[in-house]
Each structure stands twice: as C-alpha cells, then as structure tokens.
Design a protein around this motif. Structure first.
Motif, PDB file in Angstrom:
ATOM      1  N   GLU A  23       0.822  -1.209   0.000  1.00  0.00           N
ATOM      2  CA  GLU A  23       0.000   0.000   0.000  1.00  0.00           C
ATOM      3  C   GLU A  23       0.857   1.260   0.000  1.00  0.00           C
ATOM      4  O   GLU A  23       0.440   2.303  -0.486  1.00  0.00           O
ATOM      5  N   SER A  28      -2.566   2.605  -6.612  1.00  0.00           N
ATOM      6  CA  SER A  28      -3.836   1.978  -6.989  1.00  0.00           C
ATOM      7  C   SER A  28      -4.481   1.242  -5.807  1.00  0.00           C
ATOM      8  O   SER A  28      -5.681   0.993  -5.810  1.00  0.00           O
ATOM      9  N   ARG A  29      -3.747   0.962  -4.792  1.00  0.00           N
ATOM     10  CA  ARG A  29      -4.288   0.265  -3.600  1.00  0.00           C
ATOM     11  C   ARG A  29      -5.060   1.226  -2.694  1.00  0.00           C
ATOM     12  O   ARG A  29      -5.716   0.799  -1.761  1.00  0.00           O
ATOM     13  N   LEU A  30      -4.937   2.511  -2.943  1.00  0.00           N
ATOM     14  CA  LEU A  30      -5.658   3.482  -2.126  1.00  0.00           C
ATOM     15  C   LEU A  30      -7.169   3.347  -2.295  1.00  0.00           C
ATOM     16  O   LEU A  30      -7.938   3.690  -1.399  1.00  0.00           O
ATOM     17  N   GLU A  31      -7.619   2.833  -3.417  1.00  0.00           N
ATOM     18  CA  GLU A  31      -9.054   2.675  -3.670  1.00  0.00           C
ATOM     19  C   GLU A  31      -9.666   1.655  -2.724  1.00  0.00           C
ATOM     20  O   GLU A  31     -10.863   1.670  -2.469  1.00  0.00           O
ATOM     21  N   ARG A  32      -8.885   0.778  -2.162  1.00  0.00           N
ATOM     22  CA  ARG A  32      -9.386  -0.272  -1.272  1.00  0.00           C
ATOM     23  C   ARG A  32      -9.654   0.251   0.147  1.00  0.00           C
ATOM     24  O   ARG A  32     -10.235  -0.439   0.959  1.00  0.00           O
ATOM     25  N   THR A  34     -11.481   1.942   2.920  1.00  0.00           N
ATOM     26  CA  THR A  34     -12.915   2.235   3.063  1.00  0.00           C
ATOM     27  C   THR A  34     -13.246   3.033   4.308  1.00  0.00           C
ATOM     28  O   THR A  34     -14.303   3.650   4.379  1.00  0.00           O
TER      29      THR A  34
END
Length: 140
Positions: A23, A28-32, A34
C-alpha cells in the motif's frame, strides 16, 4: 573503514525497505481504503516509510560523496606513485651508466697492471753499491 560499513551495505535497512507493505508503494491500492482508521494507519506507515527512505537516501548521498573523494585520493596516489617510479627508473638508468663506466675503468686498470713489467725479474740495482750519503754529509 567508513565505506566498509556504508549505507549500500546496510542489509537491515534494505530489508526494512523491501518489507514495506504494498500500500505504501502502489497508489492503486488506495481505492481499497474504506474507513478512516485504515487511512490513518496507512498514513502513519507512509510517514514512517518516508522518514526511513529520507534517512537512507541521505546516507547514500554521503556514501557517494565519500566514494568520489576516495576515488580522487586514489587517482592522486597512483599519479604520485607513477611519478616516483619514473624518477626511480631514471636514477637506476644513471647508476647503470656509472657502473658501466666504473667497470670499464676497472678493466683498463687491470689491463694496465698486467702490462707492467715484473720488477722481481729486473737485475738488482743496489747490488754492492754503498748507500747514498745523508743530506748533512752533502752540505758539509
């Protein structure tokens, strides 16, 4: 000694950097993310990684400067040694020339000594003659 314990050979820090979570490296892992708690943990991890990387990069920059300085010192040392070698070779050539001259003189001297007449073979010059008068006898 400092270069032996340099930043580039610090396996502990390199292992820490390699073990950072994906991360931290992949946007692109920032979208996960929540919730706020996960974002705060990731922010703390990213801040720690930034500090670690900044400190490591600073050490690497210092190591590069040290290596450049050592490279300059080694180049100067090699240049000086070449100069000393050249001087020594010149001295050696001069000494060889002098040795050759001395050997030639020695050879000529030996030849001259061998060509001198053998004084033991000459007839005796003092055989039966009276000794020469003293200086006092001559002026009286």
């Amino acid at each position: 000694m400092e270069l032996e314990n340099s930043a580039s050979s610090d396996a502990v820090v390199r292992e820490k950097i390699a073990s950072l979570p994906p991360e931290v490296q992949d946007v692109s892992r920032l979208e996960r993310i929540t919730d706020r708690e996960t974002a705060d943990r990731l922010s703390t991890t990213v801040d720690e990684a930034c500090l670690l990387l900044a400190e490591y990069n600073g050490r690497l920059v210092a190591e590069i400067d040290d290596r450049r300085q050592v490279a300059r010192m080694l180049a100067d040392f090699v240049r000086q040694q070449k100069s000393l070698l050249q001087e020594s070779e010149q001295k050696l050539a001069n000494y060889r020339e002098k040795l050759a001259k001395v050997s030639e003189v020695r050879k000529e001297l030996k030849s001259h000594i061998q060509n001198l007449p053998d004084l033991t073979m000459l007839p005796s010059v003092t055989g039966g003659l009276a000794p020469l008068p003293s200086a006092g006898d001559l002026f009286n």
